[in-house]
Scaffold this active site. Sequence first.
Site, short mmCIF file in Angstrom:
data_model
loop_
_atom_site.label_atom_id
_atom_site.label_comp_id
_atom_site.label_asym_id
_atom_site.label_seq_id
_atom_site.Cartn_x
_atom_site.Cartn_y
_atom_site.Cartn_z
N ARG A 1 0.90 -1.17 0.00
CA ARG A 1 0.00 0.00 0.00
C ARG A 1 0.92 1.20 0.00
NH1 ARG A 1 -2.74 4.11 0.19
NH2 ARG A 1 -4.90 4.22 0.88
N GLU B 1 -11.47 4.59 -5.38
CA GLU B 1 -11.93 3.22 -5.14
C GLU B 1 -12.67 2.69 -6.37
OE1 GLU B 1 -11.64 1.50 -2.14
OE2 GLU B 1 -10.51 3.15 -1.25
N ARG C 1 -0.66 -5.34 4.73
CA ARG C 1 0.02 -4.82 3.55
C ARG C 1 1.24 -4.03 4.03
NH1 ARG C 1 -5.06 -1.73 0.92
NH2 ARG C 1 -4.93 -0.86 3.02
#
Length: 184
Positions: A64, A72, A106
């Site tokens: 990330r 999104e 992540r």
Amino acid sequence: MKLFSTFFLLFFKISILGSVMNLYSCSDSSEVQNGKQLPGKVIAIIDGDTYDLLIAGNKTIRVRMEGIDAPERGMPYYKVSKKYLGSLCFGKQVTLHVTGQDNHDRYLGFTYLVDGRELSHEMIKAGMAWHFTKYNSDKDLAKLEIEARKDRRGLWKDEHPMSPWRNRSLHRQGISTKDSFNVR
């Protein structure tokens, strides 16, 4: 002879302890240490701020990107942002400078291309993401976003683009945003 066996037993215990410590120092948790640099090849683009990196040992980690938040799925510029990130790094060698790990396991960090460009900065500069000020105070990212807004680059072509964090907040409240924008 007893002194020798005591010494040997102590030496054996220290050796085992050292092996165990070495094993833990090579585990995944050591890679999450801030400042660690992980070279690898980008093998998948998940969206405009997340990708998969193939690192040593044929291991794949999800990254990330630090300091940005991209549209999104279902939002305007989602596909454009994802495609732009792919054009910058897909199939290329990069170096991840780890800054932490998030609640989704992540890796967080800044990603550098071989030519020295950093991906979060490139995404902001092109108007493909917002500076995520809730989690990052990088002054360069802030300046790049101001310039992208002023020049109406990328998602800043829209008069009032909805931020991804606002979109997620509305979804958590059970409010659909599918009619809030025309998807690009």
